[in-house]
Design a protein around this motif. Structure first.
Motif, PDB file in Angstrom:
ATOM      1  N   GLU A 263       0.807  -1.221   0.000  1.00 34.30           N
ATOM      2  CA  GLU A 263       0.000   0.000   0.000  1.00 34.30           C
ATOM      3  C   GLU A 263       0.841   1.273   0.000  1.00 34.30           C
ATOM      4  OE1 GLU A 263      -3.349   0.118  -0.297  1.00 34.30           O
ATOM      5  OE2 GLU A 263      -3.232  -2.053  -0.590  1.00 34.30           O
ATOM      6  N   HIS A 264       2.169   1.131   0.153  1.00 31.89           N
ATOM      7  CA  HIS A 264       3.026   2.315   0.203  1.00 31.89           C
ATOM      8  C   HIS A 264       3.173   2.908  -1.205  1.00 31.89           C
ATOM      9  CE1 HIS A 264       6.542   4.867   0.897  1.00 31.89           C
ATOM     10  NE2 HIS A 264       6.218   4.812   2.183  1.00 31.89           N
ATOM     11  N   PRO A 265       3.134   4.237  -1.339  1.00 34.49           N
ATOM     12  CA  PRO A 265       3.206   4.852  -2.681  1.00 34.49           C
ATOM     13  C   PRO A 265       4.497   4.561  -3.434  1.00 34.49           C
ATOM     14  CG  PRO A 265       3.344   6.516  -0.923  1.00 34.49           C
ATOM     15  CD  PRO A 265       2.916   5.243  -0.287  1.00 34.49           C
ATOM     16  N   ASP A 266       5.587   4.212  -2.734  1.00 28.76           N
ATOM     17  CA  ASP A 266       6.859   3.947  -3.410  1.00 28.76           C
ATOM     18  C   ASP A 266       6.936   2.535  -3.997  1.00 28.76           C
ATOM     19  OD1 ASP A 266       7.650   6.477  -2.715  1.00 28.76           O
ATOM     20  OD2 ASP A 266       8.924   5.842  -1.039  1.00 28.76           O
ATOM     21  N   TRP A 267       5.995   1.661  -3.646  1.00 32.75           N
ATOM     22  CA  TRP A 267       6.108   0.266  -4.042  1.00 32.75           C
ATOM     23  C   TRP A 267       5.982   0.075  -5.558  1.00 32.75           C
ATOM     24  CZ3 TRP A 267       7.936  -4.222  -2.786  1.00 32.75           C
ATOM     25  CH2 TRP A 267       7.469  -5.381  -3.401  1.00 32.75           C
ATOM     26  N   ALA A 268       5.031   0.754  -6.167  1.00 31.07           N
ATOM     27  CA  ALA A 268       4.731   0.514  -7.591  1.00 31.07           C
ATOM     28  C   ALA A 268       5.950   0.744  -8.476  1.00 31.07           C
ATOM     29  CB  ALA A 268       3.574   1.398  -8.036  1.00 31.07           C
ATOM     30  N   GLY A 269       6.761   1.755  -8.173  1.00 37.81           N
ATOM     31  CA  GLY A 269       7.906   2.061  -9.024  1.00 37.81           C
ATOM     32  C   GLY A 269       9.219   1.503  -8.522  1.00 37.81           C
ATOM     33  N   ALA A 270       9.183   0.718  -7.461  1.00 33.21           N
ATOM     34  CA  ALA A 270      10.427   0.226  -6.849  1.00 33.21           C
ATOM     35  C   ALA A 270      11.013  -0.937  -7.634  1.00 33.21           C
ATOM     36  CB  ALA A 270      10.162  -0.210  -5.413  1.00 33.21           C
ATOM     37  N   ASP A 271      12.344  -0.938  -7.777  1.00 30.85           N
ATOM     38  CA  ASP A 271      13.051  -2.056  -8.394  1.00 30.85           C
ATOM     39  C   ASP A 271      13.313  -3.104  -7.313  1.00 30.85           C
ATOM     40  OD1 ASP A 271      14.715  -3.867  -9.630  1.00 30.85           O
ATOM     41  OD2 ASP A 271      16.315  -2.423 -10.088  1.00 30.85           O
ATOM     42  N   VAL A 272      12.544  -4.178  -7.373  1.00 24.40           N
ATOM     43  CA  VAL A 272      12.660  -5.229  -6.350  1.00 24.40           C
ATOM     44  C   VAL A 272      13.254  -6.505  -6.948  1.00 24.40           C
ATOM     45  CG1 VAL A 272      10.781  -4.284  -4.976  1.00 24.40           C
ATOM     46  CG2 VAL A 272      10.265  -5.975  -6.761  1.00 24.40           C
ATOM     47  N   SER A 273      13.950  -6.349  -8.060  1.00 22.66           N
ATOM     48  CA  SER A 273      14.431  -7.516  -8.809  1.00 22.66           C
ATOM     49  C   SER A 273      15.527  -8.289  -8.083  1.00 22.66           C
ATOM     50  CB  SER A 273      14.930  -7.090 -10.186  1.00 22.66           C
ATOM     51  OG  SER A 273      15.997  -6.156 -10.074  1.00 22.66           O
TER      52      SER A 273
END
Length: 514
Positions: A263-273
């Protein structure tokens, strides 16, 4: 050998490799081993800590949490991690019950020291990040221990190492005693579950007063020679930044923290690869949350266990595509765990039939500290009775359905109604009280209290809330308090919590729009 020898071996192979990263500082394996040796020496010579003694810690996550764990292993002593979210009376109960010889405390929780000096004057305080008025700072405690090694002779992995307190249905917490070999075998199962090697980088943000934060990935990582990035506590934005910037390969999040990250706004664009998988557990995991991680290309592993199983017991594993595809499963019994589902008589049940999970293996608790009756109640013929209801399919995969006990799981924390009821009954205006769980979209469940007032008394919600907050951690305080004339009971006078749940559900349905 004892558990601390594993740190020494890794320090010999890779002395300059980062063992723990914390707040911009790096503790190499060589430095970690040296600090463990010095701490063991100081515990032994300054506080007289020896085999079987209890050393408590009340702190957020910090490297010295792990230093103390391995130093205790070196001495054959036991570490007592204390939940910092509890209230001072709860802290005091644990310290007194364990007869702690020393308390290592963070300044933020130093309010316990004054009442402790009266309740348990023989318990010696050491400030982890400050110098208490009575006692010393941790750095002063270590003075003169340079190059010293406090190892005790005749210590091995059969020695008890941890007393982890978990609330019980009696309303008082019980101390689950775990031996060093439980931690060793738990780590073997973690390595199998995660395909964990020295090349991994673990991110730990769950509290290490729980066996989940301490043992699902953290101590296993140090056992195999990997690197651990440690946060003092979970915060969704900070967790996402660490994943993006520090590139960890493995992490553990409970359902509430999974949701907070999503739900955090930074999650959608985060590189979690960098993450190979995310591991979760502690309670039944909502499938929609799992699928949102899968949509980002992140497999989610599930682990089942408890404080009493160190905790790894049943799990899905990396590379096991079939197990991850089985929606809702918590997996198969681990490498060092036998598990089955039984009825009330102990008879093993066939696939598809619900019953209680019982487990056996080297990771199960040794005993409940000072509670022979509770120990014999859960350990029967070598099998630990979990109190959890599940089924298994034809292939042996387990599916956890419910809690046999009345536990309320809120944000990954266990809340036992009996404990809240005990505190409510201590108020002079309360005649009877019962607590149940109510579904909550964020915390999964929150407690609701039903109170019968004494004749002539007119307690208020505000008074009850203040009483609860003065005796319990805030997360345990009921979100709703209802005053009723009577409580539903059976013929034996026992409160029927299921009727209260039905009543609450009916009231909520009647009040919902439409």
């Amino acid at each position: 050998m004892d558990l601390s020898d594993l740190i020494d071996r890794n320090a010999a192979f890779t002395p300059e490799k980062p063992a723990i990263r914390f707040q911009g500082e790096i503790l190499t394996y060589a430095a970690l081993a040296d600090r463990i040796h010095r701490t063991a020496y100081a515990l032994k010579t300054r506080l007289g800590v020896g085999r079987g003694d209890r050393v408590a810690i009340l702190s957020l996550n910090r490297p010295d949490y792990l230093v103390l764990l391995y130093a205790c292993a070196r001495l054959g002593a036991m570490l007592v991690p204390i939940n910092w979210r509890l209230a001072t009376p709860e802290h005091l109960y644990i310290l007194e019950h364990a007869s702690a010889k020393a308390l290592f405390v963070e300044e933020a929780f130093s309010g316990v020291l004054e009442p402790l000096s009266t309740a348990l004057p023989e318990c010696r305080p050491v400030g982890l990040d400050f110098a208490p008025s009575v006692g010393v700072s941790f750095e002063a405690f270590l003075e003169g221990a340079d190059g010293k090694d406090g190892r005790n002779p005749h210590i091995d992995t059969t020695c008890p190492l941890l007393i982890v307190y978990t609330s019980g249905t009696t309303g008082r917490p019980k101390g689950a005693v775990l031996r060093q070999d439980a931690i060793v075998w738990n780590a073997i199962q973690s390595a199998h579950m995660h395909d964990m090697t020295a090349a991994d980088h673990i991110f730990t943000s769950l509290p290490m007063f729980h066996v989940g934060g301490l043992n699902i990935q953290t101590t296993p990582a140090l056992q195999v020679g990997a690197t651990v990035t440690l946060h003092d506590r979970f915060e969704a934005g900070a967790a996402i930044r660490t994943i993006v910037e520090d590139r960890p390969t493995l992490t553990v999040l409970v359902p509430a923290t999974l949701l907070a990250v999503l739900e955090h706004p930074d999650w959608a664009g985060a590189d979690v690869s960098s993450l190979r998988v995310v591991t979760t557990g502690s309670t039944i995991v909502p499938q929609p949350v799992v699928e949102r991680f899968h949509a980002r290309g992140l497999p989610v592993l599930q682990v089942y266990g408890s404080t009493e199983t160190a905790p790894i017991c049943i799990y899905t594993r990396i590379g096991g595509a079939d197990s991850i595809a089985r929606k809702g499963t918590t997996g198969l019994p681990g490498l060092a765990c036998e598990a089955k589902i039984v009825d009330a008589t102990g008879r093993e049940l066939p696939p598809g039939e619900p019953g209680e999970i019982v487990v056996r293996g080297p990771t199960t608790l040794y005993e409940y500290w000072g509670d022979e009756a509770a120990t014999s109640d859960v350990l029967r013929n070598g099998w630990f009775h979990t109190g959890d209801i599940a089924t298994r399919d034809e292939d042996g995969y387990f599916y956890v359905h419910d809690r046999k006990k009345n536990v309320i799981i809120s944000g990954g924390e266990n809340i036992y109604p009996a404990e809240l009821e005990r505190v409510l009954h201590e108020h002079p205006d309360v005649l009877e009280a019962a607590v149940i769980g109510r579904a909550d979209p964020h915390w999964q469940e929150v407690p609701v209290a039903f109170i019968v007032a004494r004749a002539g008394a007119k307690p208020t919600v505000e008074e009850m809330t203040a009483h609860l907050r003065s005796n319990l951690a805030r997360f345990k305080v009921p979100r709703e308090i209802r005053f009723v004339e009577t409580l539903p009971k059976n013929a034996m006078g026992k409160v029927q919590h299921f009727q209260l749940k039905a009543q609450l559900a009916a009231d909520m349905a009647a009040s919902s729009p439409g």
